[in-house]
Design a protein around this motif. Structure first.
Motif, PDB file in Angstrom:
ATOM      1  N   VAL A  51       0.765  -1.140  -0.104  1.00  0.00           N
ATOM      2  CA  VAL A  51       0.063  -0.064  -0.119  1.00  0.00           C
ATOM      3  C   VAL A  51       0.721   1.092  -0.010  1.00  0.00           C
ATOM      4  CG1 VAL A  51      -1.792   1.116   1.203  1.00  0.00           C
ATOM      5  CG2 VAL A  51      -1.976  -1.215   1.223  1.00  0.00           C
ATOM      6  N   ALA A  52       1.934   1.440   0.844  1.00  0.00           N
ATOM      7  CA  ALA A  52       2.636   2.471   0.879  1.00  0.00           C
ATOM      8  C   ALA A  52       3.573   2.646  -0.474  1.00  0.00           C
ATOM      9  CB  ALA A  52       3.868   2.343   2.240  1.00  0.00           C
ATOM     10  N   LEU A  57      16.781   4.768   4.823  1.00  0.00           N
ATOM     11  CA  LEU A  57      16.660   3.486   5.257  1.00  0.00           C
ATOM     12  C   LEU A  57      17.653   2.920   5.899  1.00  0.00           C
ATOM     13  CD1 LEU A  57      14.877   1.753   2.166  1.00  0.00           C
ATOM     14  CD2 LEU A  57      14.035   1.906   4.284  1.00  0.00           C
ATOM     15  N   LEU A  58      19.026   3.248   5.286  1.00  0.00           N
ATOM     16  CA  LEU A  58      20.155   2.965   6.112  1.00  0.00           C
ATOM     17  C   LEU A  58      20.412   3.735   7.424  1.00  0.00           C
ATOM     18  CD1 LEU A  58      23.126   1.946   6.119  1.00  0.00           C
ATOM     19  CD2 LEU A  58      23.905   3.835   4.830  1.00  0.00           C
ATOM     20  N   LEU A 112       9.408   5.617   4.286  1.00  0.00           N
ATOM     21  CA  LEU A 112      10.535   5.683   3.266  1.00  0.00           C
ATOM     22  C   LEU A 112      10.307   4.882   2.135  1.00  0.00           C
ATOM     23  CD1 LEU A 112      13.499   5.131   6.033  1.00  0.00           C
ATOM     24  CD2 LEU A 112      12.946   7.203   4.776  1.00  0.00           C
ATOM     25  N   VAL A 113       9.387   3.600   2.299  1.00  0.00           N
ATOM     26  CA  VAL A 113       8.845   3.118   0.950  1.00  0.00           C
ATOM     27  C   VAL A 113       8.123   3.947   0.136  1.00  0.00           C
ATOM     28  CG1 VAL A 113       7.502   1.147   0.187  1.00  0.00           C
ATOM     29  CG2 VAL A 113       9.419   0.739   1.943  1.00  0.00           C
ATOM     30  N   ALA A 114       7.167   4.625   0.603  1.00  0.00           N
ATOM     31  CA  ALA A 114       6.539   5.552  -0.140  1.00  0.00           C
ATOM     32  C   ALA A 114       7.504   6.713  -0.774  1.00  0.00           C
ATOM     33  CB  ALA A 114       5.427   6.377   0.948  1.00  0.00           C
ATOM     34  N   SER A 125       9.867   8.740  -6.191  1.00  0.00           N
ATOM     35  CA  SER A 125      11.023   8.613  -7.204  1.00  0.00           C
ATOM     36  C   SER A 125      10.855   7.604  -8.184  1.00  0.00           C
ATOM     37  CB  SER A 125      12.244   8.285  -6.384  1.00  0.00           C
ATOM     38  OG  SER A 125      12.295   6.855  -6.168  1.00  0.00           O
ATOM     39  N   PHE A 126      10.209   6.483  -8.110  1.00  0.00           N
ATOM     40  CA  PHE A 126       9.860   5.737  -9.412  1.00  0.00           C
ATOM     41  C   PHE A 126       8.796   6.149 -10.022  1.00  0.00           C
ATOM     42  CE2 PHE A 126       7.909   1.943 -11.348  1.00  0.00           C
ATOM     43  CZ  PHE A 126       9.150   1.452 -12.020  1.00  0.00           C
TER      44      PHE A 126
END
Length: 446
Positions: A67-68, A107-108, A124-126, A131-132
């Protein structure tokens, strides 16, 4: 020299992957940069769901990662396609790569600081998905500019095969890291590898030539607004075969994508450790092997029928893998699924690139980004939700069977898809009811 000796190289060329697009310098640079960056991305693709499952112990939270990732794709993907048609695609690609770099560094940092927040992981996944959504349409649309139309299927196959190769090696390497080091050490290492290798994509974008948009047919400046997005949908609405190709891909990914179940299945059936790496790599292994013998795909005439058969094969192979209890058998069946996925992906993407005029490619690739990247995320949510309610076995097997059945029903209900054939030469012969877009490189749209 005998006739048999002469025919052997020709027969090999019939099946071997076509490498001619690599002779184009600009395409070769983009291909190299993408390959290195995609290898690094696989470390994050494995580390994030493993970290989420370690924090929560629940596949539902792993499914929420879908979802994110999907919501930003839905919001920004279509706009990103309009941006790719309105601005220099090289600059759009560079901006998206830098934003992706920022998300990986985040993430790091959270892994090094041991923050342990599922909500932060989702955020952070969102950001990575944003960006993608911005860079993806521009990167895909670039292919139609960098190589001639007759090499588009070969370039598309190269892109998919390379992506699958990195999807094999990356998760295996990530699984090795998870098996050797403790989780609190392995996760930062995985994110650091991704952050380092992502520099290759930035390098590739910097070395590309300028890719300004084609002039607007009305003579005015191109705008990346709502009107531009609507124009893209209006154009797509006149191409029912493309709409059907999007629909059948959504069926395959939403109902039969088992990725969100891998951490739970690896832990419960196979004791965790390196097993999760094999599960994440298996589909990509199949796609890689299929890509290496993909010379025949560019000569397929019944592309619509092949697309349907590939999706049905994908669903059945996934369902059988969900029934298996030995790791080697699960991997083998997912390898078959990955081979079917490579065929369907190449056929569908080639149809989209070749027949869309350059002025529309960005917007159509924006829709494609939402479908291709959003479908697996919705599949993650579907799988995680079903696993929470009915168990991972039902979620895995039931989804694969549903995808196969729905693909057949779609083909029967809308036969235009199975009747579809690519145009011969420069004069496309439209199927009934199919207002197919102009062939790439023809007329003023080349």
């Amino acid at each position: 020299m005998t006739r048999e000796a002469d025919s052997r190289p020709r027969e090999q060329r019939r099946w071997a992957i076509d490498l001619r697009p690599l002779r184009v310098v600009a395409y070769r640079r983009l291909w190299i940069g993408n390959a290195i960056a995609m290898f690094g991305f696989q470390f994050t693709a494995v580390a994030v769901p493993v970290e989420m499952y370690a924090l929560t112990g629940d596949s539902f939270w792993v499914g929420l990662l879908g979802v994110a990732a999907f919501v930003p794709l839905l919001v920004f993907g279509l706009w990103g396609g309009a941006v790719a048609d309105a601005l220099d695609r090289r600059r759009v690609l560079l901006g998206g790569a830098l934003l992706l770099w920022l998300s990986v560094l985040g993430l790091l940092a959270q892994a090094v600081l041991d923050i342990g927040s599922p909500v932060l992981l989702l955020s952070l996944v969102a950001l990575s998905s944003v960006s993608f959504a911005i860079a993806g349409p521009a990167r895909a649309a670039l292919v139609g500019r960098l190589v001639p139309a007759e090499l588009v299927p070969a370039a598309t196959t190269l892109n998919f095969t390379t992506a699958m190769a990195t999807s094999v090696l990356g998760p295996l390497a990530a699984g090795l890291i998870l098996a050797v080091w403790r989780l609190d050490v392995a996760l930062p290492v995985a994110y650091a590898v991704d952050a380092t290798l992502l520099a290759a994509l930035v390098w590739a974008a910097l070395r590309l030539p300028a890719m300004p948009p084609d002039p607007d047919p009305d003579g005015g400046p191109r705008q990346a607004g709502l009107r531009s997005v609507v124009d893209g949908f209006r154009y797509l609405a006149g191409s029912p075969v493309l709409l059907l190709s999007f629909g059948i891909d959504l069926i395959a990914m939403v109902f039969a994508f088992p990725r969100a179940l891998f951490p739970e299945v690896a832990a419960e059936r196979f004791g965790g450790g390196a097993a999760v790496g094999w599960l994440y790599s298996s589909i990509a292994i199949g796609s890689l092997l299929a890509g290496l013998v993909s010379g025949w795909i560019g000569r397929v005439r019944r592309q619509g029928l092949v697309l349907v058969l590939a999706v049905v094969g994908w669903g059945l192979a996934v369902a059988l893998a969900g029934l298996a209890r030995q790791l080697w058998l699960v991997v083998a069946l997912l390898v078959l699924a990955g081979a079917a996925d490579l065929v369907s992906s190449v056929v569908r993407q080639s149809m989209l690139i070749i027949y869309a005029p350059d002025r529309m490619r960005g917007r159509l690739q924006g829709v494609n980004t939402v479908v291709v990247a959003g479908g697996p995320r919705l599949g993650d949510l579907r799988a995680g939700t079903m696993a929470a309610g009915f168990g991972s076995g039902v979620a895995w097997v039931g989804g694969g069977l549903a995808a196969a059945v729905l693909a057949v029903l779609l083909a029967v209900a809308f036969p235009a898809l199975t009747r579809y054939r690519p145009p011969i030469g420069s004069s496309p012969e439209a199927d009934p009811g199919d207002r197919r877009p102009q062939r790439a490189g023809s007329g003023s749209e080349g």
